[in-house]
Design a protein around this motif. Structure first.
Motif, PDB file in Angstrom:
ATOM      1  N   VAL A   1       0.852  -1.202   0.000  1.00 57.41           N
ATOM      2  CA  VAL A   1       0.000   0.000   0.000  1.00 57.41           C
ATOM      3  C   VAL A   1       0.885   1.248   0.000  1.00 57.41           C
ATOM      4  O   VAL A   1       0.693   2.190  -0.786  1.00 57.41           O
ATOM      5  N   LEU A   2       1.901   1.248   0.853  1.00 58.34           N
ATOM      6  CA  LEU A   2       2.808   2.403   0.930  1.00 58.34           C
ATOM      7  C   LEU A   2       3.506   2.611  -0.410  1.00 58.34           C
ATOM      8  O   LEU A   2       3.581   3.729  -0.928  1.00 58.34           O
ATOM      9  N   TRP A   3       3.983   1.520  -0.963  1.00 55.91           N
ATOM     10  CA  TRP A   3       4.757   1.601  -2.200  1.00 55.91           C
ATOM     11  C   TRP A   3       3.897   2.144  -3.344  1.00 55.91           C
ATOM     12  O   TRP A   3       4.317   3.016  -4.098  1.00 55.91           O
ATOM     13  N   GLU A   4       2.680   1.624  -3.452  1.00 60.42           N
ATOM     14  CA  GLU A   4       1.739   2.099  -4.478  1.00 60.42           C
ATOM     15  C   GLU A   4       1.593   3.621  -4.417  1.00 60.42           C
ATOM     16  O   GLU A   4       1.488   4.306  -5.417  1.00 60.42           O
ATOM     17  N   ARG A   5       1.544   4.135  -3.180  1.00 60.43           N
ATOM     18  CA  ARG A   5       1.299   5.565  -3.000  1.00 60.43           C
ATOM     19  C   ARG A   5       2.539   6.422  -3.210  1.00 60.43           C
ATOM     20  O   ARG A   5       2.448   7.485  -3.820  1.00 60.43           O
ATOM     21  N   VAL A   6       3.680   5.947  -2.703  1.00 60.91           N
ATOM     22  CA  VAL A   6       4.855   6.829  -2.771  1.00 60.91           C
ATOM     23  C   VAL A   6       5.563   6.778  -4.118  1.00 60.91           C
ATOM     24  O   VAL A   6       6.239   7.740  -4.485  1.00 60.91           O
ATOM     25  N   ASN A   7       5.378   5.695  -4.864  1.00 57.15           N
ATOM     26  CA  ASN A   7       6.169   5.600  -6.100  1.00 57.15           C
ATOM     27  C   ASN A   7       5.637   6.517  -7.200  1.00 57.15           C
ATOM     28  O   ASN A   7       6.272   6.672  -8.236  1.00 57.15           O
ATOM     29  N   LYS A   8       4.489   7.146  -6.941  1.00 57.03           N
ATOM     30  CA  LYS A   8       3.938   8.056  -7.963  1.00 57.03           C
ATOM     31  C   LYS A   8       4.605   9.424  -7.916  1.00 57.03           C
ATOM     32  O   LYS A   8       4.460  10.213  -8.827  1.00 57.03           O
ATOM     33  N   ARG A   9       5.283   9.717  -6.798  1.00 54.82           N
ATOM     34  CA  ARG A   9       5.891  11.038  -6.671  1.00 54.82           C
ATOM     35  C   ARG A   9       7.355  10.905  -6.277  1.00 54.82           C
ATOM     36  O   ARG A   9       7.779   9.872  -5.770  1.00 54.82           O
ATOM     37  N   ASP A  10       8.132  11.972  -6.497  1.00 55.70           N
ATOM     38  CA  ASP A  10       9.568  11.841  -6.211  1.00 55.70           C
ATOM     39  C   ASP A  10      10.084  12.958  -5.293  1.00 55.70           C
ATOM     40  O   ASP A  10      11.225  13.377  -5.389  1.00 55.70           O
ATOM     41  N   HIS A  11       9.206  13.422  -4.390  1.00 55.18           N
ATOM     42  CA  HIS A  11       9.633  14.529  -3.527  1.00 55.18           C
ATOM     43  C   HIS A  11      10.154  14.067  -2.162  1.00 55.18           C
ATOM     44  O   HIS A  11      10.380  14.868  -1.283  1.00 55.18           O
ATOM     45  N   ARG A  12      10.348  12.750  -1.996  1.00 56.28           N
ATOM     46  CA  ARG A  12      10.810  12.250  -0.702  1.00 56.28           C
ATOM     47  C   ARG A  12      12.284  11.861  -0.818  1.00 56.28           C
ATOM     48  O   ARG A  12      12.615  10.807  -1.378  1.00 56.28           O
ATOM     49  N   PRO A  13      13.167  12.695  -0.242  1.00 54.08           N
ATOM     50  CA  PRO A  13      14.615  12.481  -0.449  1.00 54.08           C
ATOM     51  C   PRO A  13      15.108  11.120   0.037  1.00 54.08           C
ATOM     52  O   PRO A  13      16.018  10.552  -0.581  1.00 54.08           O
ATOM     53  N   LEU A  14      14.504  10.572   1.085  1.00 56.14           N
ATOM     54  CA  LEU A  14      15.003   9.298   1.616  1.00 56.14           C
ATOM     55  C   LEU A  14      14.749   8.141   0.660  1.00 56.14           C
ATOM     56  O   LEU A  14      15.342   7.069   0.796  1.00 56.14           O
ATOM     57  N   LEU A  15      13.852   8.359  -0.309  1.00 61.40           N
ATOM     58  CA  LEU A  15      13.541   7.269  -1.250  1.00 61.40           C
ATOM     59  C   LEU A  15      14.291   7.414  -2.580  1.00 61.40           C
ATOM     60  O   LEU A  15      14.023   6.684  -3.527  1.00 61.40           O
ATOM     61  N   LYS A  16      15.228   8.356  -2.625  1.00 53.82           N
ATOM     62  CA  LYS A  16      16.020   8.488  -3.863  1.00 53.82           C
ATOM     63  C   LYS A  16      17.203   7.536  -3.791  1.00 53.82           C
ATOM     64  O   LYS A  16      18.363   7.936  -3.695  1.00 53.82           O
ATOM     65  N   THR A  17      16.902   6.269  -3.809  1.00 51.62           N
ATOM     66  CA  THR A  17      17.943   5.242  -3.717  1.00 51.62           C
ATOM     67  C   THR A  17      17.813   4.322  -4.939  1.00 51.62           C
ATOM     68  O   THR A  17      16.861   4.448  -5.714  1.00 51.62           O
ATOM     69  N   GLU A  18      18.733   3.375  -5.056  1.00 53.58           N
ATOM     70  CA  GLU A  18      18.679   2.462  -6.204  1.00 53.58           C
ATOM     71  C   GLU A  18      17.454   1.566  -6.156  1.00 53.58           C
ATOM     72  O   GLU A  18      16.876   1.222  -7.180  1.00 53.58           O
ATOM     73  N   ASN A  19      17.060   1.184  -4.943  1.00 57.16           N
ATOM     74  CA  ASN A  19      15.907   0.300  -4.778  1.00 57.16           C
ATOM     75  C   ASN A  19      14.973   0.887  -3.706  1.00 57.16           C
ATOM     76  O   ASN A  19      15.000   0.467  -2.542  1.00 57.16           O
ATOM     77  N   PRO A  20      14.165   1.863  -4.110  1.00 57.15           N
ATOM     78  CA  PRO A  20      13.350   2.569  -3.107  1.00 57.15           C
ATOM     79  C   PRO A  20      12.363   1.680  -2.373  1.00 57.15           C
ATOM     80  O   PRO A  20      12.066   1.920  -1.201  1.00 57.15           O
ATOM     81  N   LYS A  21      11.856   0.639  -3.015  1.00 58.26           N
ATOM     82  CA  LYS A  21      10.914  -0.238  -2.310  1.00 58.26           C
ATOM     83  C   LYS A  21      11.630  -0.969  -1.170  1.00 58.26           C
ATOM     84  O   LYS A  21      11.092  -1.124  -0.069  1.00 58.26           O
ATOM     85  N   GLN A  22      12.881  -1.411  -1.442  1.00 57.30           N
ATOM     86  CA  GLN A  22      13.666  -2.064  -0.387  1.00 57.30           C
ATOM     87  C   GLN A  22      13.977  -1.056   0.731  1.00 57.30           C
ATOM     88  O   GLN A  22      13.945  -1.393   1.917  1.00 57.30           O
ATOM     89  N   THR A  23      14.248   0.181   0.356  1.00 60.87           N
ATOM     90  CA  THR A  23      14.518   1.226   1.362  1.00 60.87           C
ATOM     91  C   THR A  23      13.306   1.400   2.269  1.00 60.87           C
ATOM     92  O   THR A  23      13.424   1.523   3.488  1.00 60.87           O
ATOM     93  N   LEU A  24      12.131   1.398   1.634  1.00 66.25           N
ATOM     94  CA  LEU A  24      10.890   1.540   2.392  1.00 66.25           C
ATOM     95  C   LEU A  24      10.732   0.358   3.367  1.00 66.25           C
ATOM     96  O   LEU A  24      10.364   0.533   4.525  1.00 66.25           O
ATOM     97  N   LYS A  25      11.056  -0.825   2.872  1.00 63.69           N
ATOM     98  CA  LYS A  25      10.972  -2.040   3.697  1.00 63.69           C
ATOM     99  C   LYS A  25      11.947  -1.949   4.877  1.00 63.69           C
ATOM    100  O   LYS A  25      11.590  -2.276   6.023  1.00 63.69           O
TER     101      LYS A  25
END
Ligand SMILES: Nc1ncnc2c1ncn2[C@@H]1O[C@H](COP(=O)(O)OP(=O)(O)O)[C@@H](O)[C@H]1O
Ligand SMILES: O=C(O)C1=C[C@@H](OP(=O)(O)O)[C@@H](O)[C@H](O)C1
Ligand SMILES: [Mg+2]
Length: 196
Positions: free
Chosen positions: A127-151
């Motif tokens: 659910v989180l991933w579905e929502r956050v992957n639509k936008r790119d304004h979250r600096p902590l998710l600017k990684t090679e594998n943002p879904k893994q970062t979220l996890k």
């Protein structure tokens, strides 16, 4: 006659507001949980003012969150976040939607514990991933594998979010449904804890 009775019945928002009294209501949880979106609806229903701490930080700094992270780093951002939240909680009552890292910071968490009732919007990874992957304004998710970062953030932070007074399961249903669950949980929580 029936109309009169219906009109006199306090709404869910009115009952939750009476339960809250002078306390702030503070939403915490991971990026994408719905803190900003749900907080706004909850505030409307309570008839309280709403503030999103990221929006307030951007207003006072005249920079975006991404610019702040890039220019000063995360530690400086956290220090600013702590100061902003302290001020907002002092001048409530209001509904405060925090950024995902705020409650994880010990100093900020203590402020929230003192100044308000905390609600964790707990959501699953997908659910989180579905929502956050639509936008790119979250600096902590600017990684090679943002879904893994979220996890990884979930694993680290969920035990801390679990310290919140109330937990509401944020999921794929209308925002109004979640907002109503927040209000109902507030009424239940305060009704149960007679020391409040
Ligand atoms: N229950 C919901 N149903 C559908 N979309 C939602 C729901 N809750 C939040 N969203 C959407 O998900 C995105 C992330 O929500 P947001 O409130 O910004 O999360 P947070 O502040 O916790 O990071 C936004 O586009 C928001 O409109
Ligand atoms: O989880 C975090 O540490 C952060 C979450 C963001 O807010 P949202 O949770 O509202 O996306 C924002 O404060 C910043 O990018 C850092
Ligand atoms: Mg937000």
């Amino acid at each position: 006659m029936t109309d009169t009775i219906l009109n006199l019945a306090p709404s869910l928002g009115e009952r939750a507001k009476a339960a809250l009294g002078k306390r702030n209501l503070v939403l915490v949880g991971l990026m994408g949980a719905g803190k900003s979106a749900i907080g706004r609806i909850v505030a409307q229903q309570l008839g309280l003012s709403f503030v999103d701490t990221d929006t307030e930080i951007e207003r006072v700094s005249r920079m975006t969150i991404s610019e702040l992270f890039a220019a000063y780093g995360e530690d400086e951002f956290r220090a600013l976040e702590t100061r902003v939240i302290k001020r907002l909680l002092r001048t409530g009552p209001r509904v405060v939607s925090t950024g995902g890292g705020a409650f994880v910071n010990e100093k900020t968490r203590k402020q929230i514990e003192r100044g308000g009732l905390s609600v964790w919007l707990n959501a699953d990874l997908d659910v989180l991933w579905e929502r956050v992957n639509k936008r790119d304004h979250r600096p902590l998710l600017k990684t090679e594998n943002p879904k893994q970062t979220l996890k990884d953030l979930m694993d680290k932070r969920y035990p801390i979010y679990a310290l919140a007074d109330i937990t509401v399961h944020s999921r794929d249903v209308r925002k109004e449904v979640i907002a109503n669950e927040v209000l109902t949980s507030v009424i239940d929580y305060i009704g149960k804890d007679k020391t409040l």
